[in-house]
Design an enzyme around this catalytic site. Structure first.
Site, mmCIF file in Angstrom:
data_model
loop_
_atom_site.group_PDB
_atom_site.id
_atom_site.type_symbol
_atom_site.label_atom_id
_atom_site.label_comp_id
_atom_site.label_asym_id
_atom_site.label_seq_id
_atom_site.Cartn_x
_atom_site.Cartn_y
_atom_site.Cartn_z
ATOM 1 N N TRP A 90 0.803 -1.107 0.141
ATOM 2 C CA TRP A 90 -0.165 0.044 -0.001
ATOM 3 C C TRP A 90 0.827 1.211 -0.227
ATOM 4 O O TRP A 90 0.416 2.439 -0.220
ATOM 5 C CB TRP A 90 -0.841 0.069 1.250
ATOM 6 C CG TRP A 90 -0.160 0.141 2.606
ATOM 7 C CD1 TRP A 90 0.822 -0.440 2.946
ATOM 8 C CD2 TRP A 90 -0.405 1.329 3.579
ATOM 9 N NE1 TRP A 90 1.470 -0.054 4.116
ATOM 10 C CE2 TRP A 90 0.488 1.118 4.664
ATOM 11 C CE3 TRP A 90 -1.507 2.196 3.732
ATOM 12 C CZ2 TRP A 90 0.525 1.708 5.819
ATOM 13 C CZ3 TRP A 90 -1.458 2.912 4.995
ATOM 14 C CH2 TRP A 90 -0.516 2.671 5.968
ATOM 15 N N ASP A 91 2.151 1.101 0.166
ATOM 16 C CA ASP A 91 3.212 2.082 0.376
ATOM 17 C C ASP A 91 2.775 3.002 -0.645
ATOM 18 O O ASP A 91 2.932 4.441 -1.078
ATOM 19 C CB ASP A 91 4.616 1.709 0.336
ATOM 20 C CG ASP A 91 4.890 0.547 1.354
ATOM 21 O OD1 ASP A 91 3.829 0.013 1.967
ATOM 22 O OD2 ASP A 91 5.878 0.633 1.792
ATOM 23 N N GLU A 148 0.676 -2.401 12.523
ATOM 24 C CA GLU A 148 0.953 -4.016 12.547
ATOM 25 C C GLU A 148 1.242 -4.464 14.032
ATOM 26 O O GLU A 148 1.671 -5.809 14.192
ATOM 27 C CB GLU A 148 2.070 -4.194 11.597
ATOM 28 C CG GLU A 148 1.696 -3.918 10.227
ATOM 29 C CD GLU A 148 2.664 -4.407 9.130
ATOM 30 O OE1 GLU A 148 3.895 -4.793 9.630
ATOM 31 O OE2 GLU A 148 2.502 -4.242 8.015
ATOM 32 N N LYS A 151 2.978 0.751 15.796
ATOM 33 C CA LYS A 151 4.155 0.703 15.193
ATOM 34 C C LYS A 151 4.359 1.819 14.306
ATOM 35 O O LYS A 151 5.305 2.216 13.878
ATOM 36 C CB LYS A 151 4.130 -0.851 14.434
ATOM 37 C CG LYS A 151 5.464 -1.027 13.322
ATOM 38 C CD LYS A 151 5.225 -2.175 12.596
ATOM 39 C CE LYS A 151 6.467 -2.486 11.745
ATOM 40 N NZ LYS A 151 5.973 -3.555 10.503
ATOM 41 N N GLN A 152 3.284 2.163 13.990
ATOM 42 C CA GLN A 152 3.130 3.449 12.926
ATOM 43 C C GLN A 152 1.644 4.232 12.836
ATOM 44 O O GLN A 152 0.743 3.707 13.279
ATOM 45 C CB GLN A 152 3.338 2.822 11.398
ATOM 46 C CG GLN A 152 2.161 1.680 11.170
ATOM 47 C CD GLN A 152 2.770 0.525 9.934
ATOM 48 O OE1 GLN A 152 3.131 -0.338 10.335
ATOM 49 N NE2 GLN A 152 2.871 1.289 8.482
HETATM 50 C C1 BGC Z 1 5.060 -1.657 7.385
HETATM 51 C C2 BGC Z 1 3.938 -1.666 6.262
HETATM 52 C C3 BGC Z 1 4.609 -1.412 4.913
HETATM 53 C C4 BGC Z 1 5.885 -2.299 5.002
HETATM 54 C C5 BGC Z 1 6.587 -2.283 3.742
HETATM 55 C C6 BGC Z 1 6.191 -2.592 7.110
HETATM 56 O O1 BGC Z 1 7.253 -2.467 8.298
HETATM 57 O O2 BGC Z 1 4.285 -1.624 8.679
HETATM 58 O O3 BGC Z 1 3.265 -0.577 6.623
HETATM 59 O O4 BGC Z 1 3.809 -1.539 3.939
HETATM 60 O O5 BGC Z 1 6.443 -2.318 6.118
HETATM 61 O O6 BGC Z 1 7.306 -0.977 3.546
#
Ligand code: BGC
Length: 757
Positions: free
Chosen positions: A346-347, A473, A585-586
């Protein structure tokens, strides 16, 4: 500042620099490894990659349940054409064993090539000047050029190698790096017309072919050359002379995945055509291509050279990473490394696409077209997951298969459906290109919208979505993740809007789409009722949105008792431990507030930011940029700047410790968004565009351009805001909630942030 440069040689940062100095054009990518090689014991990830080229590996589980992916797609490391060993009077040049001075390396963002030079002193005390230059062409996507220039008063030998004995990098201790090493089988090596070295390999499972052809052009035509290695995995061309020499290596890479023509034919055709053109001429073409890119896409920062360098580095790497053919996309690490195995996430839609949408809409359309091209695989995945209709986009993929083997933090992220739809909708809002919607967008938006009807249900009159994972996550399989629910709402609301727009303006096209996907009129009614009654978890007391139904009931993570070296948590704690706590995490709810701020009161936005900031680790590189953007929105100027600094320097300072596996491309996109959506407060809505600019104290200003519905605007922020209409018709634009008409030039005083820090 148009370059990244370094003049020190540190063994420990070599693999990091291989990522930073990587060159690519969206198709072919090559890490910045040293041509002359390293001592064997050094860690290096010597990589060359083709975007979208992959093989299948078996997905491993100890308990494989129904519907788990059987195989994964993975990007192989390709034959290596980087090597050009140098021998001076028989002594092999190595920066790590011998003596050298004047070491310099640079990557030029405006010229599109990399350069490395040094003065080498042999054991006998003689000196040589050595310079390498390399480029991956934006104009001929298969082409890599490397030039070695040696000045030495003695015997010089250059051994230029193409090595088919390659494997992928593995790391048993990091789940973000893959574990399968050998993906290619070398097939043949041949010398064509006594001049062209042609190596062919095949992927082990899928039988995709990849071919690399190499030709050398030497400054001394009469030089002695020995080419060897026919029928072996490694071919060598050895040039021997004395005095000075400039040897240019032309390498072309082609793959069979999306091409009909036999790969050897194509490689030879390209290499024959292109090797007539000198490196200087190729560099001129490269500069022209980049001139055009920077003309529209530069973000200028006035008064801070280091930040300017970081921003331009990010934009240049975004351009290098983006697939431009409609069949490929942008991998999490671009083409700069093997982390996340070349997968797209999804980035792209949430972190990178907006930059291209604003400044290079044709590239944005190609990226979106890719999503349309994998609809069938997304349909299959939806059926596997038990949905009768709709699609489920893969959490991570190259060619469309779901490649996530850890579903709680993988396929459970249904929000990717909403993210892809969001990408199409934002593109439509920005450019109002209805043809594009008819060809690609509508089908994707309808199909993703239908999936919410499959996974959601009504309870007490509210539409709920259970058992999904949001962007965070560290909190998995939850009910009513706020982010997912608002994205689903937007997705369905827009499916209905597009349905009506097309019914009105393109009835024939609508009929075709509806027939193709067999969508009933009644589904539109279902969507209306679902989005209008979408349940959004809210905490009355704290006046914040809940991340999900139970997040706020969990115990708080003991941040004070967690030592620095236990981050990122995912490498030190069992997922279940992490899931039990309020630890993120984010950006998750805060990201939702950024993407969909309509009807939100400022107070809720601010409270939500304040609350989640305290429990966010930013263990993902997709986090600090969003917190920075929302800090701007909340009037937290200092925080906005600090988060921006973290974002812009993340790879340059290797702050996440894994830049060696490739650049964090979403974060590079986040750098661009931080200026445009953060400091300038740009937003696009159905009603038009708006700005809410401020300028960090340490800068004297910043400037960028953007395309909007057939126009181009220049936005300049110094001690006032200046918006210039460079092209196109008059428009209405909102600045600090006040409407202005823009005919040619507007000058508006900065209101100054209502500072809340
Ligand atoms: C993140 C995801 C991301 C992926 C690839 C993971 O560490 O939690 O949101 O899509 O990295 O960049």
């Amino acid at each position: 500042m148009w370059k990244l440069e370094s003049s020190s040689l540190d063994v420990n940062v070599l693999p990091v620099e291989e990522s930073l100095y990587a060159l690519a054009n969206g198709y072919l990518g090559i890490r910045g490894c040293f041509e002359e090689g390293y001592p064997q014991e050094y860690t290096s990830i010597r990589g060359t990659y083709i975007n979208g080229f992959y093989d299948l590996i078996e997905a491993k589980y100890s308990e494989k349940l129904f519907g788990f992916p059987e195989v994964q797609e993975k990007m192989p490391n390709l034959m290596d054409a980087q090597t050009m060993e140098i021998y001076l009077d028989g002594e092999r040049v190595s920066l790590f064993n011998g003596c050298h001075t004047d070491y310099k390396r640079a990557l030029y963002f405006d010229k599109g090539y990399a350069e490395r030079s040094f003065v080498y002193r042999t054991q006998k005390g003689k000196t040589a000047t050595v310079r390498f230059r390399r480029m991956v062409s934006f104009q001929v996507k298969e082409l890599l050029l490397i030039e070695a220039e040696v000045q030495y008063d003695g015997e010089i030998r250059i051994r230029s190698i193409v090595d088919g004995n390659v494997s992928n990098y593995t790391d048993d201790f990091d789940p973000r790096v893959g574990e399968h090493a050998q993906l290619l089988d070398w097939k043949s090596s041949s010398l064509v017309d006594e001049a062209y070295m042609v190596l062919k390999a095949r992927t082990k499972k899928l039988d995709f072919e990849v071919c690399c052809g190499v030709y050398h052009r030497c400054s001394k035509p009469e030089i002695s050359v020995v080419i060897g290695g026919e029928h072996e995995p490694r071919m060598t061309a050895e040039y021997a002379t004395s005095g000075n020499i400039t040897l240019t290596k032309y390498a072309a890479y082609c793959d069979s995945r999306c091409q009909q023509e036999p790969v050897e034919h194509r490689v030879l055709k390209i290499i024959k055509e292109q090797s007539y053109i000198s490196l200087e001429d190729h560099l001129t073409d490269q500069r022209k291509y980049l001139e055009n890119f920077w003309k529209h896409s530069d973000i200028q920062i006035f008064g801070d050279d280091l930040i300017q360098q970081g921003v331009r580095f990010s934009l240049f790497q975004l351009l290098q990473s983006a697939g431009k053919d409609g069949l490929t996309n942008i991998a999490a690490k671009g083409l700069t490394g093997e982390g996340y195995e070349g997968h797209y996430f999804w980035d792209t839609e949430i972190y990178i696409l907006p930059f291209f949408q604003l400044t290079q809409p044709q590239i944005a359309e190609k990226l979106l077209t890719y999503r349309h091209s994998i609809l069938d695989q997304a349909r299959n995945e939806a059926r596997t997951l038990g949905h009768r209709r709709g699609v489920k986009y893969p959490w991570r993929t190259i060619a469309g298969r779901e490649c996530s083997t850890f579903f709680p933090a993988g396929s459970a992220q249904y929000h990717i459906n909403g993210d892809v739809a969001y990408g199409f909708i934002q593109h439509y809002l920005q450019h109002k290109n209805l043809d594009f919607i008819c060809h690609y967008g509508a089908e994707v938006v309808f199909e993703t919208a239908r999936t919410w009807l499959e996974i959601g249900h009504f309870s007490n009159g509210k539409f709920m979505i259970h058992s999904v994972t949001g962007p965070d996550e560290y909190t998995c399989i939850v009910n009513n993740n706020y982010y997912t629910n608002v994205m689903a709402r937007y997705n369905m609301e827009w499916a209905v809007k597009l349905y009506h727009i097309l019914k009105e303006e393109r009835p024939e096209a609508l009929k075709g789409i509806i027939q193709r996907i067999q969508m009933q009129e009644s589904e539109i009614d279902e969507m209306i009722s679902a989005y209008k009654n979408m349940y959004l978890p809210y905490d009355e007391q704290r006046k914040i949105h809940k991340q999900d139904d139970t997040f706020l009931d969990k115990a708080l993570w003991d941040f004070e008792g967690t030592p620095e070296d236990k981050y990122p948590l995912l490498l030190h704690y069992h997922p279940l431990t992490i899931y039990r706590y309020q630890v993120i995490k984010q950006a998750d709810t805060v990201l939702a507030h950024f993407l969909l701020e309509d009807d939100l009161e400022d107070e809720i936005i601010r409270n939500t930011f304040d609350y989640y900031e305290k429990v966010t680790t930013h263990d993902s590189s997709l986090s600090s940029c969003i917190y920075g953007i929302m800090a701007s929105r909340c009037g937290y100027c200092e925080k906005a700047y600090d988060y921006f600094m973290e974002t812009v320097r993340l790879d340059l300072d290797n702050t996440h410790g894994n830049t060696k596996d490739g650049l964090h491309v979403a974060n590079l996109g986040g750098t661009a968004l931080s200026v445009i959506f953060g400091f300038a407060g740009y937003r696009i809505k159905d009603t038009g565009i708006s700005l809410r600019p401020w300028c960090p104290e340490n800068w004297s200003g910043y400037e960028f351009k953007l395309f909007y519905r057939g126009r181009q605007l220049r936005v300049n922020v110094t001690d006032h805001l200046e918006i210039e209409l460079l092209e196109g018709e008059r428009l209405e634009i909102k600045v600090y909630d006040k409407q202005y008409g823009l005919d040619s030039l507007l000058k508006i005083p900065l209101e100054g942030m209502k500072r809340n820090d």
